[in-house]
Design an enzyme around this catalytic site. Structure first.
Site, PDB file in Angstrom:
ATOM      1  N   GLU A  44      -5.993  -4.693  10.276  1.00  0.00           N
ATOM      2  CA  GLU A  44      -4.951  -3.709  10.557  1.00  0.00           C
ATOM      3  C   GLU A  44      -5.293  -2.963  11.845  1.00  0.00           C
ATOM      4  O   GLU A  44      -6.077  -2.000  11.819  1.00  0.00           O
ATOM      5  CB  GLU A  44      -4.846  -2.692   9.417  1.00  0.00           C
ATOM      6  CG  GLU A  44      -4.468  -3.297   8.086  1.00  0.00           C
ATOM      7  CD  GLU A  44      -3.791  -2.272   7.191  1.00  0.00           C
ATOM      8  OE1 GLU A  44      -2.649  -2.503   6.799  1.00  0.00           O
ATOM      9  OE2 GLU A  44      -4.403  -1.229   6.915  1.00  0.00           O
ATOM     10  N   SER A  70       2.811  -2.258  10.400  1.00  0.00           N
ATOM     11  CA  SER A  70       4.241  -2.389  10.709  1.00  0.00           C
ATOM     12  C   SER A  70       4.834  -3.752  10.330  1.00  0.00           C
ATOM     13  O   SER A  70       5.708  -4.267  11.033  1.00  0.00           O
ATOM     14  CB  SER A  70       4.513  -2.074  12.187  1.00  0.00           C
ATOM     15  OG  SER A  70       4.186  -0.719  12.457  1.00  0.00           O
ATOM     16  N   GLY A 124       2.149   2.146  10.834  1.00  0.00           N
ATOM     17  CA  GLY A 124       3.180   3.179  10.744  1.00  0.00           C
ATOM     18  C   GLY A 124       3.875   3.481  12.062  1.00  0.00           C
ATOM     19  O   GLY A 124       4.582   4.479  12.182  1.00  0.00           O
ATOM     20  N   LYS A 167       0.136   4.257  -0.337  1.00  0.00           N
ATOM     21  CA  LYS A 167      -0.503   5.457   0.234  1.00  0.00           C
ATOM     22  C   LYS A 167      -0.220   6.659  -0.678  1.00  0.00           C
ATOM     23  O   LYS A 167      -0.139   6.497  -1.888  1.00  0.00           O
ATOM     24  CB  LYS A 167      -0.043   5.667   1.681  1.00  0.00           C
ATOM     25  CG  LYS A 167      -0.180   4.384   2.513  1.00  0.00           C
ATOM     26  CD  LYS A 167      -0.030   4.603   3.976  1.00  0.00           C
ATOM     27  CE  LYS A 167      -0.183   3.281   4.714  1.00  0.00           C
ATOM     28  NZ  LYS A 167      -0.194   3.415   6.152  1.00  0.00           N
ATOM     29  N   ASN A 191       0.871  -1.172   0.000  1.00  0.00           N
ATOM     30  CA  ASN A 191       0.000   0.000   0.000  1.00  0.00           C
ATOM     31  C   ASN A 191       0.912   1.228   0.000  1.00  0.00           C
ATOM     32  O   ASN A 191       1.481   1.582   1.028  1.00  0.00           O
ATOM     33  CB  ASN A 191      -0.883  -0.034   1.260  1.00  0.00           C
ATOM     34  CG  ASN A 191      -1.715   1.217   1.411  1.00  0.00           C
ATOM     35  OD1 ASN A 191      -1.791   2.045   0.501  1.00  0.00           O
ATOM     36  ND2 ASN A 191      -2.340   1.365   2.576  1.00  0.00           N
ATOM     37  N   GLU A 224      -7.037   5.072   7.499  1.00  0.00           N
ATOM     38  CA  GLU A 224      -6.698   6.470   7.180  1.00  0.00           C
ATOM     39  C   GLU A 224      -7.849   7.134   6.423  1.00  0.00           C
ATOM     40  O   GLU A 224      -8.099   8.322   6.583  1.00  0.00           O
ATOM     41  CB  GLU A 224      -5.382   6.519   6.397  1.00  0.00           C
ATOM     42  CG  GLU A 224      -4.206   6.229   7.321  1.00  0.00           C
ATOM     43  CD  GLU A 224      -3.001   5.608   6.663  1.00  0.00           C
ATOM     44  OE1 GLU A 224      -2.900   5.633   5.418  1.00  0.00           O
ATOM     45  OE2 GLU A 224      -2.144   5.076   7.404  1.00  0.00           O
ATOM     46  N   HIS A 272      -9.718   1.653   4.450  1.00  0.00           N
ATOM     47  CA  HIS A 272      -8.480   1.777   5.224  1.00  0.00           C
ATOM     48  C   HIS A 272      -8.718   2.759   6.372  1.00  0.00           C
ATOM     49  O   HIS A 272      -9.456   3.734   6.214  1.00  0.00           O
ATOM     50  CB  HIS A 272      -7.342   2.267   4.316  1.00  0.00           C
ATOM     51  CG  HIS A 272      -6.000   2.190   4.980  1.00  0.00           C
ATOM     52  ND1 HIS A 272      -5.592   3.124   5.905  1.00  0.00           N
ATOM     53  CD2 HIS A 272      -5.000   1.290   4.875  1.00  0.00           C
ATOM     54  CE1 HIS A 272      -4.385   2.790   6.342  1.00  0.00           C
ATOM     55  NE2 HIS A 272      -4.001   1.675   5.734  1.00  0.00           N
TER      56      HIS A 272
HETATM   57  P1  PGA Z   1       2.540   0.224   7.655  1.00  0.00           P
HETATM   58  O1  PGA Z   1       1.118   0.509   6.980  1.00  0.00           O
HETATM   59  O2  PGA Z   1       3.062  -1.069   7.082  1.00  0.00           O
HETATM   60  O3  PGA Z   1       3.392   1.412   7.257  1.00  0.00           O
HETATM   61  O4  PGA Z   1       2.316   0.130   9.123  1.00  0.00           O
HETATM   62  C1  PGA Z   1       0.218  -0.547   6.718  1.00  0.00           C
HETATM   63  C2  PGA Z   1      -1.050  -0.009   6.125  1.00  0.00           C
HETATM   64  O5  PGA Z   1      -1.519   1.059   6.552  1.00  0.00           O
HETATM   65  O6  PGA Z   1      -1.624  -0.621   5.212  1.00  0.00           O
END
Ligand code: PGA
Length: 242
Positions: free
Chosen positions: A158, A203, A164, A10, A8, A93, A91
């Protein structure tokens, strides 16, 4: 089913960076299915870059409507037209930045399926919900309210607090949640719920990928930060059981 390792990106990636991040993925043979979800602006060039390879291409969101007066938005058919075959939906976010509810996610899932995109529906609890031991209830409700009957896409668990941050749940907690998600899928979707892939995200990196991907009911990973560095993403892919 083979595990699915999905990157992803982003809101990251310019045309000048596409080659260095994505081209190395096309050169290796992978035991798992490998997918990159680029920004929509890169779908078209990414399709050309990935054309002769097994690497799959996806988008990160779509509108719930097929077309119309929605300035700045992209329909599932447009993303399919640009080369996407998967789309990440719900997601955390997007839930946080754009107020997406389970009902909106459900409408987007239906739009994606109508356009021939495989949805990857994200679910997960906040840190406060985990501390209150509400994670099963929260994730169960998200699944029941955002998946239509006959859903044949992918689920990504998630935990919001792991995205993150470099923090991950314990292996026991991941295994327990994936078992809970499987049971919920079967209760909600019947036999169809038995075979769907449930990805873990939050992560995931080269140092923890192998252990996470070896857990029962973990059907792959959704990878953010580590998917932006080809060598790290390839190391995560190598951690997959196949
Ligand atoms: P990350 O993000 O691996 O940077 O923690 C995962 C995601 O949001 O899909």
């Amino acid at each position: 089913m083979r595990q699915l390792i999905a990157g992803n990106w982003k809101m990251n990636g310019l045309l000048a960076q596409l080659d260095s991040i994505a081209a190395p993925l096309t050169k290796a043979h992978h035991a798992a299915d490998v997918l990159i979800c680029t920004p929509a602006t890169l779908l078209h060039p990414a399709r050309a870059l990935l054309a002769e390879s097994s690497v799959l291409l996806g988008a990160q969101d779509c509108h719930a409507k097929a077309s119309g007066a929605h300035t700045g938005d992209l329909s599932a058919a447009m993303l399919h037209d640009a080369g996407a075959r998967f789309v990440i939906l719900g997601h955390s976010e997007r839930r946080a930045d754009h107020g997406e509810t389970d009902a909106i996610v459900l409408a987007k899932v239906q739009a994606a399926r109508a356009a021939g995109l495989t949805p990857i529906v994200c679910v997960g609890e906040s840190e406060a919900q985990r501390l209150a031991d509400m994670q099963d209830k929260v994730v169960g409700a998200q699944l029941r309210h955002s998946l239509p009957a006959g859903f044949d896409g992918v689920i990504a668990y998630e935990p919001i607090w792991a995205i993150g941050t470099g923090r991950t749940p314990t292996e026991q907690d991941v295994a327990a949640m994936h078992a809970h998600i499987r049971a919920t899928l079967v209760a909600h979707l019947g036999a169809m719920g038995q075979g769907l892939r449930i990805l873990y995200g939050g992560s995931v990196k080269p140092s923890n990928a192998k252990a996470l991907l070896a857990l029962p009911e973990v059907g792959g990973a959704l990878v953010g930060g580590a998917s932006l560095v080809a060598e790290d993403f390839l190391a995560v892919v190598r951690g997959a059981a196949g």
